[in-house]
Design a protein around this motif. Structure first.
Motif, mmCIF file in Angstrom:
data_model
loop_
_atom_site.group_PDB
_atom_site.id
_atom_site.type_symbol
_atom_site.label_atom_id
_atom_site.label_comp_id
_atom_site.label_asym_id
_atom_site.label_seq_id
_atom_site.Cartn_x
_atom_site.Cartn_y
_atom_site.Cartn_z
ATOM 1 N N ASP A 101 0.833 -1.198 0.000
ATOM 2 C CA ASP A 101 0.000 0.000 0.000
ATOM 3 C C ASP A 101 0.873 1.256 0.000
ATOM 4 N N MET A 102 0.258 2.404 -0.309
ATOM 5 C CA MET A 102 0.997 3.665 -0.305
ATOM 6 C C MET A 102 0.026 4.811 -0.068
ATOM 7 N N VAL A 103 0.601 5.956 0.275
ATOM 8 C CA VAL A 103 -0.170 7.182 0.384
ATOM 9 C C VAL A 103 0.623 8.277 -0.319
ATOM 10 N N GLY A 151 -1.483 -0.287 5.392
ATOM 11 C CA GLY A 151 -2.265 0.922 5.208
ATOM 12 C C GLY A 151 -1.614 2.137 5.833
ATOM 13 N N SER A 152 -1.670 3.274 5.132
ATOM 14 C CA SER A 152 -1.043 4.511 5.607
ATOM 15 C C SER A 152 -1.959 5.683 5.313
ATOM 16 N N GLY A 158 0.462 17.042 9.192
ATOM 17 C CA GLY A 158 1.713 16.566 8.624
ATOM 18 C C GLY A 158 2.276 15.328 9.283
ATOM 19 N N THR A 159 1.417 14.502 9.843
ATOM 20 C CA THR A 159 1.839 13.242 10.437
ATOM 21 C C THR A 159 1.493 12.090 9.511
ATOM 22 N N LEU A 160 2.451 11.189 9.325
ATOM 23 C CA LEU A 160 2.222 9.964 8.561
ATOM 24 C C LEU A 160 1.975 8.830 9.540
ATOM 25 N N PHE A 173 5.066 9.203 12.145
ATOM 26 C CA PHE A 173 6.235 10.007 11.804
ATOM 27 C C PHE A 173 5.771 11.427 11.511
ATOM 28 N N THR A 174 6.614 12.397 11.806
ATOM 29 C CA THR A 174 6.394 13.752 11.327
ATOM 30 C C THR A 174 7.072 13.894 9.978
#
Length: 294
Positions: A101-103, A151-152, A158-160, A173-174
């Motif tokens: 998956d990706m974002v 999933g992301s 701005g947080t992942l 993560f920031t």
């Protein structure tokens, strides 16, 4: 609670990566090798792309071009305005397992996970890295020691958030202005890391086998529990505020519909490649929820 889920579309092999965009639900069918879109009620199903390498994560560049993870050849593909697919980035020398998956962020940077090992062949479980694909196709490793990053989502601050299927956790993560990931922390912990590298035994140690996810407007993260036949809503710290048991195994979810309060879920009898490729038993479910999409 057990909630009656409506089947809005069926006859697929194995669905993943649902995304709501432009008043349509977009999703990948792994073993149908296609990306589809449809209306919220399941009507007007369209084929958006044919991906021989098996499609997974989806996202869009700022100019509206679709990005698709091509799992088996570990590439990110880009759909051009004329519908043709081009190689946007090649992760073959970077990813140690199938691309997953990706974002994609507002700058067009894609954060791409991978399995880290050969899941379908029963290889031992091991951690892997997360990679960033820049708009020009350059690939950079931005995190490591992730246990099946799946999933992301990106929050408005701005947080992942990355769901680690075999990590029993969600890691945060920031994201810096340059696209680096800093200030790594555990956003939600469901249990300890599995002790056993055998996949089947490790699955039995997971309290939530987090797969695909989506974010709501109150900061709740809906997660498809791949082994628990449920959708759980989790908040920072790991508290589960809501559970939905739709009566089927679910592997990914997305909030959408006209008001953003329909939770779509990808359902199938199991995730085994041979069985799913040979049958058309996957369905898209829809369940009403209270809090709309972020």
């Amino acid at each position: 609670m057990t909630t009656i889920a409506t089947t809005v579309a069926d006859g697929f092999h194995f669905l993943e990566a649902p995304r709501w965009r432009d008043s349509r639900l977009w999703f990948s069918d792994f073993y149908g090798h296609r990306v589809h879109s449809m209306r919220a009620d399941g009507s007007d199903v369209r084929q958006e792309a044919h991906v021989p390498g098996q499609p997974s994560g989806l996202g869009w560049l700022p100019d509206g071009r679709l990005l698709i993870d091509s799992m088996r050849d570990r590439r990110v593909l880009r759909r051009e305005p004329d519908g043709t697919l081009a190689v946007h980035a090649d992760l073959a020398d970077h990813a140690t397992g199938y691309a997953n998956d990706m974002v994609v962020d507002p700058h067009g940077r894609a954060f791409v996970g991978n399995f880290g090992f050969d899941l379908m062949a029963g290889a031992p479980l091991r951690p892997t890295a997360l990679h960033r694909v820049d708009p020009d196709g350059r690939v950079t490793q931005v995190a490591d020691d992730l246990w099946f990053p799946n999933g992301s989502v990106l929050t408005t601050d701005g947080t992942l958030l990355v769901v680690e299927t075999f990590g029993n956790r969600v890691t945060a993560f920031t994201v810096t202005d340059d696209g680096d990931l800093v200030d790594r922390r555990t956003w939600a912990r469901f249990g300890p890391l599995p002790d056993d590298p055998d996949v089947e035994r490790a699955l039995g140690e997971l309290r939530i086998a987090g797969d695909g996810c989506c974010l709501d407007a109150d900061g709740g993260l809906w997660i498809a529990d791949a082994t628990g036949q449920r959708l759980v809503r989790v908040v920072a710290g790991g508290t589960v505020t809501d559970e939905i048991h739709p009566g089927a195994s679910v592997y990914a979810c997305a909030l959408g519909g006209d008001t953003g309060t329909t939770l779509f879920a990808c359902a199938a009898p199991d995730f085994h490649a041979d069985a799913r490729a040979a049958a058309r038993e996957a369905r898209m479910l829809a369940v009403p929820v209270a809090v709309p999409a972020a």
